[in-house]
Design a protein around this motif. Structure first.
Motif, PDB file in Angstrom:
ATOM      1  N   ALA A   1       0.840  -1.205   0.000  1.00 50.38           N
ATOM      2  CA  ALA A   1       0.000   0.000   0.000  1.00 50.38           C
ATOM      3  C   ALA A   1       0.868   1.246   0.000  1.00 50.38           C
ATOM      4  O   ALA A   1       1.887   1.311   0.695  1.00 50.38           O
ATOM      5  CB  ALA A   1      -0.912   0.006   1.220  1.00 50.38           C
ATOM      6  N   GLY A   2       0.466   2.223  -0.780  1.00 52.28           N
ATOM      7  CA  GLY A   2       1.194   3.478  -0.833  1.00 52.28           C
ATOM      8  C   GLY A   2       1.014   4.277   0.448  1.00 52.28           C
ATOM      9  O   GLY A   2      -0.055   4.280   1.044  1.00 52.28           O
TER      10      GLY A   2
ATOM     11  N   LEU B   1       6.631  -2.250  10.183  1.00 58.43           N
ATOM     12  CA  LEU B   1       7.676  -1.372   9.678  1.00 58.43           C
ATOM     13  C   LEU B   1       7.387   0.022  10.212  1.00 58.43           C
ATOM     14  O   LEU B   1       6.281   0.539  10.022  1.00 58.43           O
ATOM     15  CB  LEU B   1       7.658  -1.369   8.150  1.00 58.43           C
ATOM     16  N   LEU B   2       8.349   0.615  10.908  1.00 55.14           N
ATOM     17  CA  LEU B   2       8.200   1.978  11.392  1.00 55.14           C
ATOM     18  C   LEU B   2       9.098   2.864  10.549  1.00 55.14           C
ATOM     19  O   LEU B   2      10.257   2.525  10.308  1.00 55.14           O
ATOM     20  CB  LEU B   2       8.607   2.084  12.861  1.00 55.14           C
ATOM     21  N   VAL B   3       8.550   3.979  10.068  1.00 54.25           N
ATOM     22  CA  VAL B   3       9.339   4.937   9.301  1.00 54.25           C
ATOM     23  C   VAL B   3       9.212   6.301   9.959  1.00 54.25           C
ATOM     24  O   VAL B   3       8.144   6.686  10.436  1.00 54.25           O
ATOM     25  CB  VAL B   3       8.934   4.990   7.808  1.00 54.25           C
ATOM     26  N   PHE B   4      10.335   7.014  10.007  1.00 47.68           N
ATOM     27  CA  PHE B   4      10.394   8.306  10.668  1.00 47.68           C
ATOM     28  C   PHE B   4      11.004   9.321   9.724  1.00 47.68           C
ATOM     29  O   PHE B   4      11.902   9.004   8.948  1.00 47.68           O
ATOM     30  CB  PHE B   4      11.258   8.215  11.931  1.00 47.68           C
TER      31      PHE B   4
ATOM     32  N   SER C   1       3.532   3.830  10.745  1.00 49.03           N
ATOM     33  CA  SER C   1       3.669   2.393  10.952  1.00 49.03           C
ATOM     34  C   SER C   1       3.000   1.689   9.778  1.00 49.03           C
ATOM     35  O   SER C   1       1.889   2.055   9.386  1.00 49.03           O
ATOM     36  CB  SER C   1       2.987   2.009  12.263  1.00 49.03           C
ATOM     37  N   TYR C   2       3.671   0.667   9.215  1.00 45.50           N
ATOM     38  CA  TYR C   2       3.092  -0.128   8.136  1.00 45.50           C
ATOM     39  C   TYR C   2       2.960  -1.561   8.611  1.00 45.50           C
ATOM     40  O   TYR C   2       3.933  -2.167   9.084  1.00 45.50           O
ATOM     41  CB  TYR C   2       3.955  -0.093   6.874  1.00 45.50           C
TER      42      TYR C   2
ATOM     43  N   ALA D   1      -1.599  -1.858   5.491  1.00 46.51           N
ATOM     44  CA  ALA D   1      -2.120  -0.520   5.790  1.00 46.51           C
ATOM     45  C   ALA D   1      -1.108   0.297   6.590  1.00 46.51           C
ATOM     46  O   ALA D   1      -0.335  -0.247   7.370  1.00 46.51           O
ATOM     47  CB  ALA D   1      -3.422  -0.634   6.567  1.00 46.51           C
ATOM     48  N   TRP D   2      -1.169   1.616   6.375  1.00 43.01           N
ATOM     49  CA  TRP D   2      -0.327   2.581   7.084  1.00 43.01           C
ATOM     50  C   TRP D   2      -1.131   3.256   8.179  1.00 43.01           C
ATOM     51  O   TRP D   2      -2.310   3.537   8.007  1.00 43.01           O
ATOM     52  CB  TRP D   2       0.175   3.649   6.117  1.00 43.01           C
ATOM     53  N   THR D   3      -0.472   3.567   9.308  1.00 47.43           N
ATOM     54  CA  THR D   3      -1.079   4.296  10.414  1.00 47.43           C
ATOM     55  C   THR D   3      -0.116   5.387  10.842  1.00 47.43           C
ATOM     56  O   THR D   3       1.090   5.142  10.991  1.00 47.43           O
ATOM     57  CB  THR D   3      -1.330   3.351  11.618  1.00 47.43           C
TER      58      THR D   3
END
Length: 153
Positions: A74-75, A91-94, A101-102, A108-110
């Motif tokens: 998901a984008g 997966l956490l991205v900062f 969070s993915y 899904a992204w949150t």
């Protein structure tokens, strides 16, 4: 400076110092963070060259080396400089000012409740409980090193 986007990917065997081509990525050429989940390599966002705005991507894909296949994920938001960490389940991205969070399970992204927690660039390191965010922020022209921790709920 000095980074170039990738279009082709190869697998490297460090024991034999050999490389083999892998299946073509569904991504356009980019500079992007990647994480190993234990079963696949996930790549998300990235950029075409140094810069923001129109150079940023929000799409992603995951590579399964066992089957030599890619699947789109998901984008998320387009950002040129995410720092990524794998917790074992998400997966956490900062990036500057926030995080996401993915979940591969729900694709899904949150958004993380993290406004302003990561003001600069640097690695995101998973400790088993927290993500340590290491970086440099600037006050006027003076660099200030920092380490901050984020604990997922």
């Amino acid at each position: 400076p000095g980074f170039a986007p990738f279009a082709d990917v190869a697998a490297v065997n460090p024991r034999t110092d050999t490389r083999r081509p892998i299946a073509a990525s569904p991504h356009t050429a980019r500079i992007a963070p990647a994480v190993w989940t234990g079963t696949e390599m996930s790549i998300t966002a990235g950029r075409t060259k140094d810069g923001d705005g129109p150079f940023a991507f929000g799409d992603g894909a995951a590579y399964d080396p066992t089957h030599d296949t890619w699947r789109k994920i998901a984008g998320g938001p387009a950002h040129p400089g995410f720092r990524a960490a794998w917790t074992g389940t998400v997966l956490l991205v900062f990036a500057k000012g926030g995080g996401l969070s993915y979940s591969p399970e729900s694709d899904a992204w949150t958004s993380l409740d993290s406004a302003g927690m990561f003001p600069g660039a640097g690695p995101a390191l998973w400790t088993g409980r927290d993500v340590l965010l290491v970086g440099t922020a600037y006050r006027n022209t003076t660099p200030i090193g920092f380490v901050t921790a984020y604990t997922p709920q």
